[in-house]
Enzyme design. Structure first.
Site, PDB file in Angstrom:
ATOM      1  N   ARG A 142       0.912  -1.284   0.078  1.00 11.21           N
ATOM      2  CA  ARG A 142      -0.056   0.075   0.033  1.00 11.21           C
ATOM      3  C   ARG A 142       0.968   1.238   0.156  1.00 11.21           C
ATOM      4  O   ARG A 142       2.272   1.118   0.436  1.00 11.21           O
ATOM      5  CB  ARG A 142      -0.972   0.000   1.151  1.00 11.21           C
ATOM      6  N   LYS A 166      -2.096  -2.570   8.384  1.00 13.82           N
ATOM      7  CA  LYS A 166      -3.222  -1.959   8.949  1.00 13.82           C
ATOM      8  C   LYS A 166      -3.169  -2.673   9.871  1.00 13.82           C
ATOM      9  O   LYS A 166      -2.911  -3.880  10.268  1.00 13.82           O
ATOM     10  CB  LYS A 166      -4.571  -2.151   7.975  1.00 13.82           C
ATOM     11  N   HIS A 234      -2.598   2.471  -5.772  1.00 17.27           N
ATOM     12  CA  HIS A 234      -3.439   1.091  -5.711  1.00 17.27           C
ATOM     13  C   HIS A 234      -3.609   0.421  -6.955  1.00 17.27           C
ATOM     14  O   HIS A 234      -3.858  -0.812  -6.877  1.00 17.27           O
ATOM     15  CB  HIS A 234      -4.789   1.560  -5.147  1.00 17.27           C
ATOM     16  N   ARG A 237      -0.822  -2.101  -6.999  1.00 16.89           N
ATOM     17  CA  ARG A 237      -0.995  -3.102  -6.087  1.00 16.89           C
ATOM     18  C   ARG A 237      -1.945  -4.024  -6.697  1.00 16.89           C
ATOM     19  O   ARG A 237      -1.790  -5.288  -6.588  1.00 16.89           O
ATOM     20  CB  ARG A 237      -1.660  -2.587  -4.743  1.00 16.89           C
ATOM     21  N   HIS A 260      -4.004  -8.930   3.627  1.00 17.07           N
ATOM     22  CA  HIS A 260      -5.605  -8.814   3.967  1.00 17.07           C
ATOM     23  C   HIS A 260      -6.124  -9.726   5.304  1.00 17.07           C
ATOM     24  O   HIS A 260      -5.541 -11.082   5.415  1.00 17.07           O
ATOM     25  CB  HIS A 260      -6.412  -9.494   2.651  1.00 17.07           C
ATOM     26  N   TYR A 269      -9.928 -10.811  -6.833  1.00 22.63           N
ATOM     27  CA  TYR A 269      -8.847 -10.921  -7.952  1.00 22.63           C
ATOM     28  C   TYR A 269      -9.074 -12.206  -8.704  1.00 22.63           C
ATOM     29  O   TYR A 269      -8.359 -12.201  -9.613  1.00 22.63           O
ATOM     30  CB  TYR A 269      -7.289 -10.730  -7.274  1.00 22.63           C
TER      31      TYR A 269
END
Length: 299
Positions: A142, A166, A234, A237, A260, A269
């Site tokens: 990210r 995150k 992004h 990414r 994730h 994806y």
């Protein structure tokens, strides 16, 4: 609570603040407050968002925030009921991630090259662009993770990069040779700055800003002959994830690389696998070859 207990990032805190403010303004018009909100008041707030043309994804995200807020009030003993308990979020629109082709990524990275006769500032800008794009595409970072990378992360001959994502979660991602070489070239040039960051900003004590990087990406995109409107960190990414799956990567491994928390987020994806599966059936299924033969005879 979000900052202290969940280690939420500044951008996450800002998003929650905006969502709570949106709800608070709607409730105020109805004579209610966030603390005393009723189920009817929250339902009217959702209707307000729908009438104002906000997307279903935005409405769902904001409702999720309010539901968490109401649960927080309940746990802290500030309310005895949960007015958001029976509110249903709209199904978000199905949207596929935008990504570049492999040749477009190569063109973008090649466009970072700068003439040896260029000024020192332009040469450094080219090194920054190359190191950033190599790392974004090779590791699926990210933009916030990239710009916060410390200098030490690329020290030596490390094969893996430690990334803090995150919620403060750490993960290991492989570092390609070309990405490491580009990053080390930038480190060597920036050594006199003594910055703690791999990508220092104008003030070496602070990292490069997202806005400054967007300008660099815009310029490189034009140089590569790509529409800058299609480019963002992004998108790189998404390209990383899409290309890995297209070449046979495992979905669980991809989840770990992207950081994730839920594999459901990674499954978006899998759209790239549809064409591969179709080609596999056409190439190897016996009935597919028979039908192809019948089509040729008919023709």
């Amino acid at each position: 609570m979000l900052a202290a207990e969940r280690a939420a990032a500044p951008n996450t805190l800002a998003a929650y603040t905006a969502d709570l403010t949106c709800c608070e303004e709607s409730l105020a018009a109805q004579g209610e407050t966030l603390l005393q909100a009723s189920a009817a008041g929250l339902a009217e707030w959702m209707a307000d968002m729908g009438r104002s043309g906000q997307s279903r994804r935005t409405v769902a995200r904001r409702l999720s925030c309010i539901k968490q807020f109401c649960l927080f009030l309940l746990r802290e003993g500030l309310r005895e009921d949960n007015p958001a308990a029976h509110l249903d979020a709209p199904r978000p629109e199905a949207s596929l991630p935008h990504f570049l082709s492999e040749s477009e990524v190569v063109a973008l990275i090649d466009a970072c090259a700068v003439s040896p006769e260029a000024s020192e500032a332009k040469q450094r800008r080219g090194l920054v662009a190359r190191a950033a794009l190599e790392l974004l595409y090779a590791s699926g970072l990210r933009i916030s993770e990239l710009l916060s990378l410390p200098r030490e992360a690329l020290a030596g001959e490390r094969q893996m990069l430690v990334v803090r994502g995150k919620g403060g979660r750490e993960r290991l991602v492989p570092l390609s040779d070309s990405a490491r070489e580009a990053a080390q070239a930038l480190l060597a040039l920036d050594a006199p700055k003594a910055s703690p960051y791999l990508f220092p900003g104008r003030d070496p004590k602070r990292p490069l800003t997202r806005q400054a990087f967007d300008k660099i990406l815009y310029e490189v995109g034009l140089q590569a002959g790509l529409d800058p409107a299609r480019l963002s960190p992004h998108v790189l990414r998404h390209s990383f994830a899409t290309h890995l799956l297209a070449h046979g990567a495992d979905l669980r491994a991809l989840q770990m690389l992207l950081g994730h928390a839920d594999i459901a987020t990674t499954q978006i994806y899998t759209h790239v696998q549809t064409e591969r599966l179709k080609q596999a059936v056409e190439s190897f299924h016996p009935l597919a070859s028979e039908r192809a033969g019948q089509t040729e005879k008919t023709g």
